[in-house]
Every structure is written in C-alpha cells, then in structure tokens.
Design an enzyme around this catalytic site. Structure first.
Site, PDB file in Angstrom:
ATOM      1  N   ASP A  91      -0.500 -21.660  -4.722  1.00 28.50           N
ATOM      2  CA  ASP A  91       0.070 -22.815  -5.406  1.00 28.50           C
ATOM      3  C   ASP A  91       0.654 -22.385  -6.744  1.00 28.50           C
ATOM      4  OD1 ASP A  91      -0.908 -24.353  -3.349  1.00 28.50           O
ATOM      5  OD2 ASP A  91      -2.749 -24.898  -4.421  1.00 28.50           O
TER       6      ASP A  91
HETATM    7  N1  URA Z   1      -6.053 -22.758  -1.732  1.00 27.74           N
HETATM    8  C1  URA Z   1      -5.483 -23.604  -2.610  1.00 27.74           C
HETATM    9  O1  URA Z   1      -5.880 -24.737  -2.733  1.00 27.74           O
HETATM   10  N2  URA Z   1      -4.481 -23.144  -3.369  1.00 27.74           N
HETATM   11  C2  URA Z   1      -4.020 -21.879  -3.308  1.00 27.74           C
HETATM   12  O2  URA Z   1      -3.105 -21.514  -4.044  1.00 27.74           O
HETATM   13  C3  URA Z   1      -4.631 -21.006  -2.383  1.00 27.74           C
HETATM   14  C4  URA Z   1      -5.643 -21.466  -1.597  1.00 27.74           C
END
Ligand code: URA
Length: 242
Positions: free
Chosen positions: A103
């Site tokens: 993310d």
């Molecule tokens: N899980 C998440 O919620 N975000 C990420 O970036 C990676 C795994």
C-alpha cells in the site's frame, strides 16, 4: 535479444546510431563481426565486444528497495510518485516492475525486477511463499487473535484467509507484532486485523520468501540483489504454517 536492441539499451545511442555503429564492423559476437542489427545474441553466454571492449549486460535486473511511505507500488501513475520514479535512469530503462504491491503508506521490502517468471513464482498462491510484516496495532493483540490468525480469519468480503502466523512482540495497547501471510489480497494485513476489531497504524514488510530486507537500506534506498540473494529468493521454501 536483438543486437541493435542490446546496444541501444546499454547506451550506444538510438537505433539509427546503433545501425551506423554496426555498419563500421566494430561489433563482434564471439569474434564474428555482426553488421545486421536483427541478429540475435545472448549476452550472458556469448562474448559481445564493441571496438574490442567487452560489454557486460544481463537481461534481468533484481533490485531490493526499502519502499518509503507515500509512493505507489506501480510502474507509472499520472499524479503520484511511484517506486520506479525512485530508480536511476539506467535501471528504469530496463522495464522493471514491483513484485506484488505494498500500500502507499506501507514501508519495507519490495523486490523490483523485469523477470516475469520469478515474479509469477513468488506471487502464485499455490507456491505458499510467505511474506512477513512488522506492524504496530491500535488495540491489544491477544493470544485469541494468534489462534484466529492460525485458522484464517474472515474478511469484510466474506473471504476466509489462509492460515497466518501471528507473533506478539510487545503486548498491550498499542501492540507490536510480526505477521506472516502467503496471500496478497488487497489491504490483507490491515483487513485481517479489522476482522479481529483492531487497526494497523504502521506496516513494514521484512521478508519475502527467504529473502530479508537489508537493514542498512534507508527508506527510499535500493540496491542490486547479489547472485546469492536471487538464488535464495528463487528457492524460497513454501511456508510451514499453511
Ligand atoms: N497488507 C496490507 O494491508 N497492506 C500492505 O501493503 C501489504 C499487506
């Protein structure tokens, strides 16, 4: 790869300039003059020289980045910076892409490569390659949460996750934890904690398969993987908790 593509990729100019260079007879593959740009060469097994100088070219690049928060794990975006924007022009020109997504606000280990086969191997759900994250959680993570993660938790879209390994590093509120998962559903770690009534406030990926993030890399920095690390990544064992 075609000889003209190889030469232009490593900086011998445009296709037109490369054509001129080839015409002069300055380019040899295993000692044989190559004048036709369409000739296919394998720079890893053949010796390619330009004006007698050996060129080093590897088809694939393998990079390890400590992704900083605030950039997208994408190759391009019209309005926001991406991890590819953080690469040098020499690396960016090799058409690399991130292996899986973190993310925008997530930090940590991101492998960037142009090796589609390796990427597929690492992301295929059937391979059960684990990814481990460090997270800070708003709320007290409990042994019941550890047990729930071990069985798999039901997300907001009714998807039951595969088993995950949750370890409490610091108990209390907030808690600090390590979690390993083998899937890559959208916002998976955040949604798994939401499923047990808690909120992730910081998330950083530490490992992918058997490859660990180099602790010397500051956020936004990256380096080439060593040949050994590429092998470690390629030979990552399936997680033992699924
Ligand atoms: N899980 C998440 O919620 N975000 C990420 O970036 C990676 C795994």
């Amino acid at each position: 790869m075609r000889m003209d593509k190889l030469l232009s990729t490593i900086g011998y100019g445009s296709r037109k300039e490369v054509k001129q260079l080839l015409k002069t007879g300055a380019v040899l593959a295993d000692g044989v003059v190559i004048k036709d740009g369409k000739t296919h060469v394998d720079s890893e097994t053949q010796e390619v020289t330009v004006h007698g100088e050996k060129i080093e070219y590897r088809e694939f690049i393998y990079l390890m980045m400590n992704k900083p928060p605030g950039v997208l794990s994408a190759t391009e975006d019209l309005s926001q910076p991406t991890v590819i924007d953080l690469l040098t022009p020499e690396d960016a020109v090799r058409d690399p892409f991130p292996v899986g997504r973190l993310d925008k606000d997530t930090e940590g280990l991101l492998v960037i490569t142009n090796d589609g086969q390796l990427s597929h191997q690492l992301l295929s759900p059937r391979k059960h390659v684990a990814k481990t994250y460090f997270a800070i959680i708003d709320g007290t993570v409990t042994d019941e949460d550890v047990a729930a993660f071990k069985k798999g938790v039901t997300l907001d879209d009714d998807y039951l996750t595969k088993p995950a390994k949750l370890e409490i590093l610091t108990g209390g509120d907030p808690s600090e934890i390590k979690v390993s998962i083998t899937e890559g559903k959208f916002h998976q770690v955040k949604r798994m904690f939401e499923a047990v009534g808690k909120k992730v406030t910081f998330l950083k990926r530490l490992t992918m398969g058997d490859l660990e993030l180099d602790a010397d890399l500051e956020p936004g920095e990256y380096r080439d993987l060593t040949d050994e690390e590429v092998e470690v990544l390629r030979n990552s064992k399936p997680a033992d908790f699924v």
